[in-house]
Design an enzyme around this catalytic site. Structure first.
Site, PDB file in Angstrom:
ATOM      1  N   HIS A 199       0.815  32.140  60.134  1.00 52.97           N
ATOM      2  CA  HIS A 199       0.285  33.495  60.243  1.00 52.97           C
ATOM      3  C   HIS A 199      -1.205  33.476  60.594  1.00 52.97           C
ATOM      4  O   HIS A 199      -1.634  34.156  61.535  1.00 52.97           O
ATOM      5  CB  HIS A 199       0.503  34.239  58.916  1.00 52.97           C
ATOM      6  CG  HIS A 199       0.031  35.649  58.914  1.00 52.97           C
ATOM      7  ND1 HIS A 199       0.869  36.731  58.971  1.00 52.97           N
ATOM      8  CD2 HIS A 199      -1.226  36.183  58.854  1.00 52.97           C
ATOM      9  CE1 HIS A 199       0.159  37.853  58.959  1.00 52.97           C
ATOM     10  NE2 HIS A 199      -1.113  37.543  58.882  1.00 52.97           N
ATOM     11  N   GLU A 200      -1.977  32.705  59.838  1.00 57.58           N
ATOM     12  CA  GLU A 200      -3.423  32.693  60.055  1.00 57.58           C
ATOM     13  C   GLU A 200      -3.814  31.999  61.358  1.00 57.58           C
ATOM     14  O   GLU A 200      -4.725  32.446  62.061  1.00 57.58           O
ATOM     15  CB  GLU A 200      -4.133  32.027  58.865  1.00 57.58           C
ATOM     16  CG  GLU A 200      -3.933  32.725  57.531  1.00 57.58           C
ATOM     17  CD  GLU A 200      -4.360  34.182  57.563  1.00 57.58           C
ATOM     18  OE1 GLU A 200      -5.222  34.557  58.393  1.00 57.58           O
ATOM     19  OE2 GLU A 200      -3.822  34.969  56.771  1.00 57.58           O
ATOM     20  N   HIS A 256      -3.450  34.360  64.268  1.00 57.78           N
ATOM     21  CA  HIS A 256      -4.631  35.198  64.488  1.00 57.78           C
ATOM     22  C   HIS A 256      -5.692  34.441  65.290  1.00 57.78           C
ATOM     23  O   HIS A 256      -6.208  34.937  66.295  1.00 57.78           O
ATOM     24  CB  HIS A 256      -5.247  35.607  63.143  1.00 57.78           C
ATOM     25  CG  HIS A 256      -4.492  36.659  62.403  1.00 57.78           C
ATOM     26  ND1 HIS A 256      -4.115  37.854  62.971  1.00 57.78           N
ATOM     27  CD2 HIS A 256      -4.080  36.721  61.113  1.00 57.78           C
ATOM     28  CE1 HIS A 256      -3.482  38.587  62.067  1.00 57.78           C
ATOM     29  NE2 HIS A 256      -3.443  37.915  60.940  1.00 57.78           N
ATOM     30  N   ASP A 282      -2.974  43.867  58.374  1.00 58.75           N
ATOM     31  CA  ASP A 282      -3.148  43.763  59.820  1.00 58.75           C
ATOM     32  C   ASP A 282      -2.648  45.017  60.523  1.00 58.75           C
ATOM     33  O   ASP A 282      -3.304  45.561  61.416  1.00 58.75           O
ATOM     34  CB  ASP A 282      -2.401  42.543  60.369  1.00 58.75           C
ATOM     35  CG  ASP A 282      -2.890  41.236  59.780  1.00 58.75           C
ATOM     36  OD1 ASP A 282      -4.091  41.145  59.487  1.00 58.75           O
ATOM     37  OD2 ASP A 282      -2.075  40.310  59.624  1.00 58.75           O
TER      38      ASP A 282
END
Length: 445
Positions: free
Chosen positions: A224-225, A228, A301
């Site tokens: 997930h990170e 980004h 988000d």
């Protein structure tokens, strides 16, 4: 009898009033400083004493407590607050023009003040104090760093650039936290590593060591990170990545990607806003691409992306459908700054569709970027899984190597510099994000 120079401060127990008293106490030429609590019964006596004694500065902190628009409270014109306001207006009109009496007031809510207070002859000059810019933050940091021992590596100018949106109180707290971290390690001076850890604490909370993620959650958070960070690096008009971590925090974040602008910006282009929305959507896109399922971790988000997209449509005139048409106004710019629609129900429904279109298109853009760079996503996610925290420089180094992008000159210079204590700490263990202020991309519980 010799006239006295007197400064009178009301409600000065904390905040701006307290700082104002400090400034006054250092000023030459003042004979007396009166610090009093808010008490409407003393108002007449104060003004009378001031008029009799001569020169004075009267500072009223939190004037909205008595100065809000009349008729808004209970009791009508007989409300105690309104009586105090009426008396204040009368006394201000009664000042002799030949006397040296200056009345200053402070408030966080100028929007609710009575119009009679703001007319010429009373508070006729208004000064808005916004959050400090990069130069202001540097000066504030210098003030709070005076009595603290800093390592030579600590550059306050660089630190000011890394803290956009921080207020004076935030910066003070930042250095105090860094001092505490250094003290716990029995260090005499504050290092850049201590300050880095302090930034993490101020933004995202203290490292939650008691919370152990499962291997599945840890892997998912890593993807997930990195999603980004990777989509941000693949686009133009984005802020550089400073840090990626999957260490849980006390504010509820399971991990976060910290991005800060290279320079102070007051305006954003349509391309920049779309790039920001795409970056927000990249976390969810990475989840779906790799695990073929979505989680609740993208809640923040989605919220942030929706706010930006809605502002583009309703306020910024960046919608192809509505063009340069104002469809919303900021209801309260001094509090949460929420926008209120100024259109009909049919138009409101069309706005929702337009916002959804922008978000969906940005999501598809992010998904395509990640799909085309799946090998990079997998490699960096695995690296983050093992390290738990990596710096922006580490991320960009791997990214450039895998994409065959030449290293930038600034990075070459940095790589030749000796490793600082802060860098060693980052490598050894994960360091311990509000404006705010502060991190755009968070993976929340």
């Amino acid at each position: 009898m010799k006239k006295k120079n007197i400064a009178i401060v009301t409600g000065a127990s904390s905040g701006l009033g307290k700082e104002f008293v400090k400034l006054l106490s250092a000023k030459k030429g003042l004979d007396e400083i009166w610090i009093i609590s808010r008490n409407e019964e003393k108002l007449k006596k104060i003004i009378k004493n001031v008029s009799d004694d001569g020169n004075a500065i009267i500072f009223i902190d939190e004037i909205d407590a008595v100065g809000r628009q009349r008729g808004a409270g209970m009791g009508g014109g007989h409300d105690e607050r309104e009586q105090t306001l009426n008396q204040l207006l009368v006394e201000m009109d009664g000042f002799d023009e030949n006397t040296n009496i200056i009345v200053i007031a402070a408030t966080n809510r100028p929007d609710i003040l009575d119009n009679a207070l703001l007319r010429p002859g009373r508070f006729d000059r208004q000064i808005y104090i916004n959050a400090p810019d990069v130069r202001g933050r540097e000066q504030i940091l210098k003030v709070h760093a005076k009595n603290k021992q800093l390592e030579p590596e600590v550059d306050l100018k660089t630190l000011a650039k890394r803290t956009p949106g921080f207020t004076g109180a935030d910066l003070q707290n930042l250095l105090n936290e860094a001092a505490l971290l250094a003290a716990r390690k029995n260090k005499e001076k504050i290092s850049m590593g201590d300050i880095d850890n302090s930034i993490d604490r101020v933004i995202a909370g203290i490292e939650k060591k008691s919370k152990v993620l499962t291997d599945e959650d840890k892997e998912l958070t890593s993807y997930h990170e990195v999603g980004h960070a990777l989509v941000s690096a693949l686009q133009k008009n984005t802020e550089p990545v400073q840090k990626i971590t999957i260490v849980p925090r006390t504010m509820g974040a399971l991990g976060y990607t910290l991005q800060t602008p290279e320079e102070e910006k007051y305006l954003e282009t349509k391309d920049e806003l779309l790039a920001k929305i795409t970056t927000y959507m990249a976390g969810r896109a990475a989840e779906v691409l790799v695990f073929e399922s979505a989680t609740s971790g993208a809640a923040n988000d989605i919220e942030q992306a929706t706010k930006i997209a809605r502002a583009m449509v309703t306020m910024y005139g960046m919608s192809d459908k509505f063009g340069m048409m104002c469809l919303a106004t900021v209801e309260n710019q001094y509090l949460d700054g929420r926008a209120g629609l100024i259109c009909g129900e049919d138009t409101a429904g069309q706005i929702d569709k337009e916002v959804l279109t922008i978000i969906n298109e940005s999501y598809e853009t992010a998904m395509n970027m990640l799909r085309e760079n799946r090998d990079v996503l997998d490699h960096i996610s695995e690296y983050l899984y093992e390290k738990e925290t990596i710096t922006g420089k580490e991320f960009m180094k791997i990214f450039r190597e895998m994409k065959g992008i030449p290293e930038e000159e600034s990075d070459k210079k940095d790589s030749l510099m000796p490793e600082t204590e802060g860098a060693k700490q980052d490598e050894a263990k994960a360091p311990e994000q509000t404006i705010a202020p502060a991190t755009d991309d968070m993976f929340e519980e």
